[in-house]
Motif scaffolding. Structure first.
Motif, mmCIF file in Angstrom:
data_model
loop_
_atom_site.group_PDB
_atom_site.id
_atom_site.type_symbol
_atom_site.label_atom_id
_atom_site.label_comp_id
_atom_site.label_asym_id
_atom_site.label_seq_id
_atom_site.Cartn_x
_atom_site.Cartn_y
_atom_site.Cartn_z
ATOM 1 N N TYR A 174 0.857 -1.231 -0.067
ATOM 2 C CA TYR A 174 -0.053 0.057 0.009
ATOM 3 C C TYR A 174 1.098 1.179 -0.114
ATOM 4 O O TYR A 174 1.896 1.151 0.790
ATOM 5 N N ASP A 175 0.492 2.036 -0.810
ATOM 6 C CA ASP A 175 1.386 3.438 -1.106
ATOM 7 C C ASP A 175 0.479 4.443 -0.180
ATOM 8 O O ASP A 175 -0.609 4.794 -0.726
ATOM 9 N N LYS A 176 1.009 5.223 0.743
ATOM 10 C CA LYS A 176 0.420 6.135 1.498
ATOM 11 C C LYS A 176 -0.440 7.083 0.615
ATOM 12 O O LYS A 176 0.315 7.697 -0.246
ATOM 13 N N VAL A 177 -1.958 7.381 0.874
ATOM 14 C CA VAL A 177 -2.444 8.198 0.186
ATOM 15 C C VAL A 177 -2.545 9.610 0.612
ATOM 16 O O VAL A 177 -2.320 10.591 -0.397
ATOM 17 N N HIS A 178 -2.544 9.965 1.695
ATOM 18 C CA HIS A 178 -2.647 11.391 2.348
ATOM 19 C C HIS A 178 -1.335 11.623 2.927
ATOM 20 O O HIS A 178 -0.742 10.775 3.816
ATOM 21 N N VAL A 223 7.839 12.881 -1.510
ATOM 22 C CA VAL A 223 7.139 11.351 -1.331
ATOM 23 C C VAL A 223 5.908 11.830 -2.518
ATOM 24 O O VAL A 223 5.220 12.923 -2.500
ATOM 25 N N ASP A 224 5.655 10.718 -3.264
ATOM 26 C CA ASP A 224 4.543 10.597 -4.339
ATOM 27 C C ASP A 224 3.541 9.931 -3.711
ATOM 28 O O ASP A 224 3.478 8.812 -3.132
ATOM 29 N N ALA A 225 2.227 10.327 -3.865
ATOM 30 C CA ALA A 225 1.163 9.958 -3.100
ATOM 31 C C ALA A 225 0.445 8.660 -3.878
ATOM 32 O O ALA A 225 0.721 8.617 -5.146
ATOM 33 N N GLY A 226 0.136 7.806 -2.975
ATOM 34 C CA GLY A 226 -0.570 6.544 -3.454
ATOM 35 C C GLY A 226 -1.988 7.126 -4.156
ATOM 36 O O GLY A 226 -2.405 8.178 -3.948
ATOM 37 N N GLU A 227 -2.685 6.028 -4.628
ATOM 38 C CA GLU A 227 -3.885 6.478 -5.533
ATOM 39 C C GLU A 227 -5.180 5.634 -4.925
ATOM 40 O O GLU A 227 -6.413 6.182 -5.299
ATOM 41 N N ALA A 228 -5.002 4.695 -4.110
ATOM 42 C CA ALA A 228 -6.239 3.565 -3.887
ATOM 43 C C ALA A 228 -5.956 3.056 -2.641
ATOM 44 O O ALA A 228 -4.855 2.658 -2.159
#
Length: 270
Positions: free
Chosen positions: A104-108, A121-126
């Motif tokens: 999981y890539d951190k969204v917020h 850091v590049d935000a995750g999407e889902a």
């Protein structure tokens, strides 16, 4: 299911942090746990360069965590950094173990209290959920805890347990906010919340936790990991120092809680 919470203090050295993962995973297995949760930034503590150590999920650091999980026959959740867009990294949770592989890539992103995570850091999407030994888990990272929608999205996707990994910044009222938020998110989603944070470096004489309301400082952790029931009651609460806690969770309690408090079923969309 027996779950272990590994409240550690990461350093700048990914190899030394792997040693911590190996040590605490062995201790979790010896205590009978089937899954062990490590904090956000297990790979490298915030306040250090992330770009140089970021690697894909099949890179050497993640592969070493995978080998540790396989050796001990236990699932491991640990925070690492993977390559993102435009020279940034992604703040990633790796899930690996017998019969399970997820990330999981951190969204917020934590653009708050003077810290600007989005610069590096590049935000995750889902949202991401995964199933392990018949239980469905959702994933969240640190600042995500301030956004109820992620937790209810995980619950609506079947999650019975939400794993929340953090490196929570110190500052006035921040410990109280953490305690409030992890309990509120359990109530919002009627899931168990397994919240594992970085311990406070000051607890081992390594200097105080950074104050996240001082512009530019990195959140290094305050401890206070916790396991919360679907009705918001604490099962386990830790202090500031490094510690391993083990707790038994019964997914049947989630169904019971949702019969008593059907907030997911009653929710209206506006």
């Amino acid at each position: 299911m027996r779950i272990a919470v590994a409240q550690i203090i990461s350093s700048a050295d990914p190899a030394a942090n792997l040693d911590l993962v190996r040590d605490y995973t062995g201790r979790a297995k010896a205590a009978g746990a089937g899954l062990v949760v490590f904090p956000e930034a297990t790979m490298r503590a915030f306040g250090n360069s992330l770009r140089g150590i970021a690697e894909p999920l099949d890179g050497p650091w993640a592969t070493a965590v995978r080998d540790i999980a396989r050796e001990h026959g236990i699932a491991v959740v640990a925070g690492m950094f993977t390559p993102g867009k435009d020279g940034r990294v992604r703040n990633t949770l790796l899930v690996t173990g017998p019969g399970v592989e997820a990330s999981y890539d951190k969204v917020h992103l934590f653009d708050a209290f003077g810290f600007t995570e989005s610069e590096t850091v590049d935000a995750g999407e889902a949202p991401v959920t995964f199933e392990y030994n018949g239980t469905v888990f959702g994933l969240a990272t640190c600042y995500d805890v301030r956004f109820p929608g992620l937790f209810t999205a995980n619950a609506n996707a079947g999650a019975q347990v939400t794993i929340l990994c953090a490196s929570w910044g110190a500052g006035p009222g921040k410990s109280e906010q953490w305690d409030l938020l992890v309990r509120a998110r359990a109530l919002d989603s009627t899931t168990f919340v397994v919240a594992c944070g970085q311990a406070d470096p000051a607890s081992v004489g390594a200097g105080g936790a950074e104050t996240s309301d001082t512009p530019g400082t990195a959140p290094t952790g305050i401890g206070h990991s916790a396991v919360i029931t679907p009705l918001g009651a604490p099962l386990v609460t830790l202090g500031a120092e490094p510690e391993l806690a083990v707790v038994d969770l019964d997914p049947a309690e989630v169904a019971q809680a949702r019969r008593k408090l059907p907030v997911l079923a009653n929710a209206r969309r506006f």
